[in-house]
Design a protein around this motif. Structure first.
Motif, PDB file in Angstrom:
ATOM      1  N   PRO B 135      -1.005 -11.685  -3.014  1.00 45.97           N
ATOM      2  CA  PRO B 135      -0.629 -11.638  -4.443  1.00 45.97           C
ATOM      3  C   PRO B 135       0.611 -10.804  -4.724  1.00 45.97           C
ATOM      4  CG  PRO B 135      -2.997 -11.427  -4.238  1.00 45.97           C
ATOM      5  CD  PRO B 135      -2.447 -11.422  -2.835  1.00 45.97           C
ATOM      6  N   ALA B 136       0.840  -9.740  -3.931  1.00 41.43           N
ATOM      7  CA  ALA B 136       2.032  -8.907  -4.164  1.00 41.43           C
ATOM      8  C   ALA B 136       3.308  -9.737  -4.006  1.00 41.43           C
ATOM      9  CB  ALA B 136       2.043  -7.727  -3.202  1.00 41.43           C
ATOM     10  N   GLY B 137       3.317 -10.611  -2.995  1.00 37.33           N
ATOM     11  CA  GLY B 137       4.468 -11.499  -2.775  1.00 37.33           C
ATOM     12  C   GLY B 137       4.602 -12.512  -3.902  1.00 37.33           C
ATOM     13  N   ILE B 138       3.444 -13.025  -4.356  1.00 42.54           N
ATOM     14  CA  ILE B 138       3.455 -13.999  -5.468  1.00 42.54           C
ATOM     15  C   ILE B 138       4.063 -13.344  -6.715  1.00 42.54           C
ATOM     16  CG2 ILE B 138       1.989 -15.372  -6.998  1.00 42.54           C
ATOM     17  CD1 ILE B 138       0.001 -15.633  -4.660  1.00 42.54           C
ATOM     18  N   ILE B 139       3.651 -12.094  -6.969  1.00 42.95           N
ATOM     19  CA  ILE B 139       4.170 -11.365  -8.142  1.00 42.95           C
ATOM     20  C   ILE B 139       5.692 -11.278  -8.070  1.00 42.95           C
ATOM     21  CG2 ILE B 139       4.321  -9.048  -9.186  1.00 42.95           C
ATOM     22  CD1 ILE B 139       1.292  -8.745  -8.515  1.00 42.95           C
ATOM     23  N   LEU B 140       6.211 -10.921  -6.881  1.00 40.74           N
ATOM     24  CA  LEU B 140       7.659 -10.783  -6.734  1.00 40.74           C
ATOM     25  C   LEU B 140       8.376 -12.124  -6.935  1.00 40.74           C
ATOM     26  CD1 LEU B 140       8.150  -8.271  -3.766  1.00 40.74           C
ATOM     27  CD2 LEU B 140       8.358  -7.858  -6.212  1.00 40.74           C
ATOM     28  N   ALA B 141       7.812 -13.176  -6.340  1.00 46.20           N
ATOM     29  CA  ALA B 141       8.448 -14.503  -6.453  1.00 46.20           C
ATOM     30  C   ALA B 141       8.457 -14.968  -7.913  1.00 46.20           C
ATOM     31  CB  ALA B 141       7.704 -15.508  -5.581  1.00 46.20           C
ATOM     32  N   MET B 142       7.341 -14.769  -8.580  1.00 47.78           N
ATOM     33  CA  MET B 142       7.256 -15.173  -9.995  1.00 47.78           C
ATOM     34  C   MET B 142       8.244 -14.361 -10.841  1.00 47.78           C
ATOM     35  SD  MET B 142       3.195 -15.475 -10.696  1.00 47.78           S
ATOM     36  CE  MET B 142       2.240 -16.950 -10.336  1.00 47.78           C
ATOM     37  N   MET B 204       3.937 -17.957 -14.374  1.00 50.17           N
ATOM     38  CA  MET B 204       2.662 -18.562 -13.956  1.00 50.17           C
ATOM     39  C   MET B 204       2.821 -20.037 -13.578  1.00 50.17           C
ATOM     40  SD  MET B 204       0.248 -19.161 -17.262  1.00 50.17           S
ATOM     41  CE  MET B 204       0.549 -17.755 -18.254  1.00 50.17           C
ATOM     42  N   SER B 205       3.849 -20.683 -14.090  1.00 49.97           N
ATOM     43  CA  SER B 205       4.028 -22.102 -13.746  1.00 49.97           C
ATOM     44  C   SER B 205       4.964 -22.283 -12.552  1.00 49.97           C
ATOM     45  CB  SER B 205       4.569 -22.859 -14.958  1.00 49.97           C
ATOM     46  OG  SER B 205       5.799 -22.291 -15.347  1.00 49.97           O
ATOM     47  N   GLU B 206       5.424 -21.170 -11.958  1.00 46.48           N
ATOM     48  CA  GLU B 206       6.370 -21.283 -10.849  1.00 46.48           C
ATOM     49  C   GLU B 206       5.704 -21.912  -9.614  1.00 46.48           C
ATOM     50  OE1 GLU B 206       9.377 -21.231 -10.607  1.00 46.48           O
ATOM     51  OE2 GLU B 206       9.607 -21.229  -8.448  1.00 46.48           O
ATOM     52  N   PHE B 207       6.439 -22.838  -9.016  1.00 44.28           N
ATOM     53  CA  PHE B 207       5.916 -23.515  -7.833  1.00 44.28           C
ATOM     54  C   PHE B 207       6.814 -23.254  -6.616  1.00 44.28           C
ATOM     55  CE2 PHE B 207       6.114 -27.343  -5.148  1.00 44.28           C
ATOM     56  CZ  PHE B 207       4.815 -27.343  -4.646  1.00 44.28           C
ATOM     57  N   GLY B 208       8.107 -23.611  -6.782  1.00 45.29           N
ATOM     58  CA  GLY B 208       9.030 -23.604  -5.640  1.00 45.29           C
ATOM     59  C   GLY B 208       9.128 -22.265  -4.927  1.00 45.29           C
ATOM     60  N   ALA B 209       9.333 -21.204  -5.650  1.00 45.99           N
ATOM     61  CA  ALA B 209       9.513 -19.888  -5.022  1.00 45.99           C
ATOM     62  C   ALA B 209       8.191 -19.373  -4.464  1.00 45.99           C
ATOM     63  CB  ALA B 209      10.074 -18.903  -6.051  1.00 45.99           C
ATOM     64  N   VAL B 210       7.102 -19.656  -5.185  1.00 46.12           N
ATOM     65  CA  VAL B 210       5.798 -19.111  -4.771  1.00 46.12           C
ATOM     66  C   VAL B 210       5.320 -19.782  -3.485  1.00 46.12           C
ATOM     67  CG1 VAL B 210       3.367 -18.866  -5.441  1.00 46.12           C
ATOM     68  CG2 VAL B 210       5.162 -18.445  -7.123  1.00 46.12           C
ATOM     69  N   ILE B 211       5.522 -21.095  -3.374  1.00 49.19           N
ATOM     70  CA  ILE B 211       4.991 -21.802  -2.200  1.00 49.19           C
ATOM     71  C   ILE B 211       5.639 -21.312  -0.903  1.00 49.19           C
ATOM     72  CG2 ILE B 211       6.561 -23.804  -2.158  1.00 49.19           C
ATOM     73  CD1 ILE B 211       4.037 -25.533  -1.683  1.00 49.19           C
ATOM     74  N   ILE B 212       6.869 -20.823  -1.025  1.00 50.53           N
ATOM     75  CA  ILE B 212       7.555 -20.324   0.177  1.00 50.53           C
ATOM     76  C   ILE B 212       7.057 -18.925   0.551  1.00 50.53           C
ATOM     77  CG2 ILE B 212       9.837 -19.511   0.969  1.00 50.53           C
ATOM     78  CD1 ILE B 212      10.922 -22.114  -0.214  1.00 50.53           C
ATOM     79  N   VAL B 213       6.765 -18.135  -0.462  1.00 53.95           N
ATOM     80  CA  VAL B 213       6.316 -16.761  -0.197  1.00 53.95           C
ATOM     81  C   VAL B 213       4.820 -16.724   0.150  1.00 53.95           C
ATOM     82  CG1 VAL B 213       6.029 -14.489  -1.255  1.00 53.95           C
ATOM     83  CG2 VAL B 213       8.111 -15.780  -1.656  1.00 53.95           C
ATOM     84  N   ALA B 214       4.026 -17.544  -0.555  1.00 54.96           N
ATOM     85  CA  ALA B 214       2.572 -17.515  -0.327  1.00 54.96           C
ATOM     86  C   ALA B 214       1.965 -18.892  -0.622  1.00 54.96           C
ATOM     87  CB  ALA B 214       1.930 -16.440  -1.199  1.00 54.96           C
ATOM     88  N   TYR B 215       1.736 -19.658   0.441  1.00 55.06           N
ATOM     89  CA  TYR B 215       1.042 -20.936   0.225  1.00 55.06           C
ATOM     90  C   TYR B 215      -0.410 -20.631  -0.145  1.00 55.06           C
ATOM     91  CZ  TYR B 215      -0.175 -25.819   0.848  1.00 55.06           C
ATOM     92  OH  TYR B 215      -0.585 -27.101   0.615  1.00 55.06           O
ATOM     93  N   ASN B 216      -0.893 -19.596   0.499  1.00 50.74           N
ATOM     94  CA  ASN B 216      -2.234 -19.083   0.184  1.00 50.74           C
ATOM     95  C   ASN B 216      -2.143 -17.594  -0.091  1.00 50.74           C
ATOM     96  OD1 ASN B 216      -4.269 -21.210   0.423  1.00 50.74           O
ATOM     97  ND2 ASN B 216      -3.407 -21.427   2.483  1.00 50.74           N
ATOM     98  N   PRO B 217      -2.939 -17.026  -0.949  1.00 51.87           N
ATOM     99  CA  PRO B 217      -3.885 -17.687  -1.842  1.00 51.87           C
ATOM    100  C   PRO B 217      -3.148 -18.605  -2.809  1.00 51.87           C
ATOM    101  CG  PRO B 217      -3.546 -15.411  -2.515  1.00 51.87           C
ATOM    102  CD  PRO B 217      -2.808 -15.578  -1.236  1.00 51.87           C
TER     103      PRO B 217
END
Lengths: 348, 261
Positions: B135-142, B204-217
């Motif tokens: 989640p920390a990576g997701i936060i940064l990407a978002m 919250m709707s970001e896809f492209g940046a998040v999928i590269i940083v964290a596919y999961n969770p």
């Protein structure tokens, strides 16, 4: 108390050059000038909102030229847009108060609000106030700050005649209570009505500083001379008359009738030269003032002729050249001057 | 002879027709999605822990990023609104960069600063924080892709506060910090809240940046994408409808709050 010593500054297209003046404790100093001469800039530089390029400003002997705004103890009140729109009147007045005891703050706010006459507006937001109420609250907030000097930037300009009159009375009251005020305006009536001392400002320079009487009797600048009416600017005493709506204005030994709401006591009288008519005998119309006097000067004016008559004090009448010829006026002639009581404007 | 008002009515008619098309363009696909989703399948999506978890993850990570970065973005916005300095235009331009670059590229860029070899990655590990697949990576990407919305809105909000009010507050003895918190911030609050809502929503709707940083969770957009690629449109649709509904309800509520303030 406040010494502005040879300050100069440039801000955009505006420039102040070598401004010097002194304001004593309890003075009411009015800076008079047309729009765009740098009056507001001068006030803002005293308050520290704009940095001066050279010169010094001293308050109570201390050089405050480099002092931070919040440490200067100088309040500024503008024409409008002064109050914090998101705060109530109470919160606005309480803003400068830093006491930890809420009771102290409440007491001070109530006392200040009462002094300026807004006690019943404390829960209101600024956008629901009238122009006069708005300015009263702005003054109350400055009062609450207990600052040494009030700077007023055209505080009456956007008000209607009634509010203006009331606010002037309030400003005089505050000044009488010992508050030092520097007030800028383009309105000479406002200046005469309030000032103990007037500074005339032209193109970034303070060209003449003196009492209102001296300023208008012996104008040193074109600007002052431009005001038609300043020729009949007389200091004297105003006195109510029993069972009459008229008041008596005594200048030297001469007693003039005036229709005015001004308070009794020391005052200035202004009569526009065109309000005074000249005749070979006292006119029998509605005018209440008829004085016989000697013509001491006749001078051609921009339009018409100015006739100066000694009626115990000097008054100037503006008449047409045709009237002068038909009356056969000459210096040394004795003639009658006539003017209505309502033509006399009185400033306390 | 035609009157001015007759000409205006014609113009209004043309503009209404033209303006209606993009409005329809926004509404029609969403309405179509809602209409082609049965209550049964929507109920299944609500009942799915995986779907609920992904939506919750999207909501809280984006909110966390927005709150965290607002402490930094708001002071920057104030400086941009009030101060003139060299390269101010360049700084304003840099702030908009995340909006215009492809979001997959944004993800790659964020990934570059959070790998184990990077300063941030190494520092994070010292404190037991992992960014990649976390989640920390997701936060940064978002936050990376959405922060321009907050900075720009807050900057415009501060710029709209009359500077004179701040100066008057100073003459009343208030410190610059007190002026900021009692005058500037409350008066710019409406714009800041708008920026806050936009940053949160965009994050919250970001896809492209998040999928590269964290596919999961999996955040909701990734879950929807995965369901679509693995099982098809019909299976992805209920999760999408649920996510869109949650987003809409939150935004409507926040806009009402903003209007009331």
């Amino acid at each position: 108390m406040l010494v502005v010593d040879n300050i100069s500054l440039k801000a955009g297209t505006f420039e102040l050059t070598n401004i010097t003046f002194t304001v004593d404790q309890g003075d009411y100093f009015v800076i008079l000038g047309i729009s765009g001469v740098g009056k507001s800039l001068l006030l803002e530089s005293i308050a520290g909102l704009i940095k001066i390029n050279s010169g010094n400003i001293y308050l109570r002997g201390k050089n405050i030229s480099e002092e931070k705004i919040q440490k200067r103890n100088i309040s500024i009140v503008y024409q409008d847009t002064d109050l914090f729109p998101h705060l109530t009147v109470f919160e606005n007045i309480a803003y400068p108060l830093r006491s930890k005891r809420e009771k102290d703050i409440e007491e001070k706010v109530l006392k200040t609000a009462e002094l300026v006459g807004v006690s019943d507006k404390l829960s209101r937001k600024p956008d629901t106030l009238s122009g006069g109420e708005y300015q009263r609250v702005a003054l109350a907030r400055s009062l609450a700050a207990d600052n040494d000097i009030f700077l007023l930037d055209e505080p009456l300009s956007s008000l209607d005649a009634k509010s203006k009159r009331e606010l002037r009375a309030l400003l005089r009251k505050l000044n009488r209570s010992g508050i030092t005020i520097i007030h800028v305006t383009h309105d000479y009536e406002e200046a005469v009505s309030l000032a103990g001392k007037i500074g005339i400002m032209e193109k970034g320079n303070l060209v003449h500083v003196a009492t209102p009487e001296n300023i208008f009797k012996h104008p040193k600048s074109e600007f002052v001379a431009q005001f038609i009416g300043i020729k009949n600017f007389l200091p004297g005493k105003l006195k109510s008359l029993p069972q009459s709506d008229l008041k008596e204005f005594i200048v030297n030994e001469t007693r003039l009738f005036c229709l005015t709401e001004a308070d009794d006591g020391d005052a200035f009288l202004l009569i526009q030269p065109e309000e005074i008519s000249i005749s070979n005998s006292a006119e029998s119309g509605s005018a209440r003032n008829h004085f016989e006097g000697e013509i001491i000067d006749i001078a051609r004016a921009k339009i018409g002729v100015e006739v100066t008559v000694d009626i115990g004090c000097e008054v100037v009448a503006l008449i047409s050249a045709e009237s002068m010829n038909s009356l056969g006026l000459k210096i040394g002639n004795r003639i009658w001057t006539n003017f209505k009581a309502s033509a006399c404007r009185i400033y306390n | 002879m035609k009157t001015i008002s007759a000409n205006n009515s014609f113009l209004n008619l043309v503009f209404t027709f033209l303006g209606g098309v993009p409005l329809l363009f926004i509404i029609a696909p969403l309405a179509g999605m809602y209409l082609s989703t049965s209550f049964g399948s929507l109920g299944e999506a609500i009942g799915s822990e995986e779907v609920r978890g992904s939506i919750w993850l999207s909501l809280w990570t984006s909110m966390a990023g927005t709150i965290l970065f607002s402490f930094l973005a708001i002071p920057l916005s104030y400086l941009l609104a009030r101060k003139n300095f060299r390269f101010k235009n360049l700084v304003n331009g840099i702030i908009d960069v995340p909006i215009i670059i492809p979001h997959s590229a944004a993800g790659i860029a964020v990934l570059g600063i959070i790998t184990r070899d990077s300063f941030l990655g190494r520092t994070g590990e010292l404190f037991g924080i992992k960014f990649i697949g976390n989640p920390a990576g997701i936060i940064l990407a978002m936050a990376f892709v959405s922060i321009p919305f907050l900075i720009n809105a807050a900057r415009d909000g501060f710029a709209a506060v009359p500077e004179r009010l701040e100066k008057i507050a100073l003459t009343l003895g208030a410190s610059p910090l007190r002026v900021f918190f009692t005058i500037s911030l409350p008066l710019a609050w409406r714009s800041i809240l708008s920026g806050f809502i936009l940053m949160w929503g965009r994050g919250m709707s970001e896809f492209g940046a998040v999928i590269i940083v964290a596919y999961n969770p999996q955040t909701a957009p990734i879950l929807i994408y995965e369901r679509f690629t693995s099982y098809g449109l019909k299976y992805a649709m209920p999760a999408a409808v649920l996510f869109v509904t949650v987003c809409l309800l939150i935004f409507i509520a926040l806009r009402i709050v903003r209007r009331k303030k």
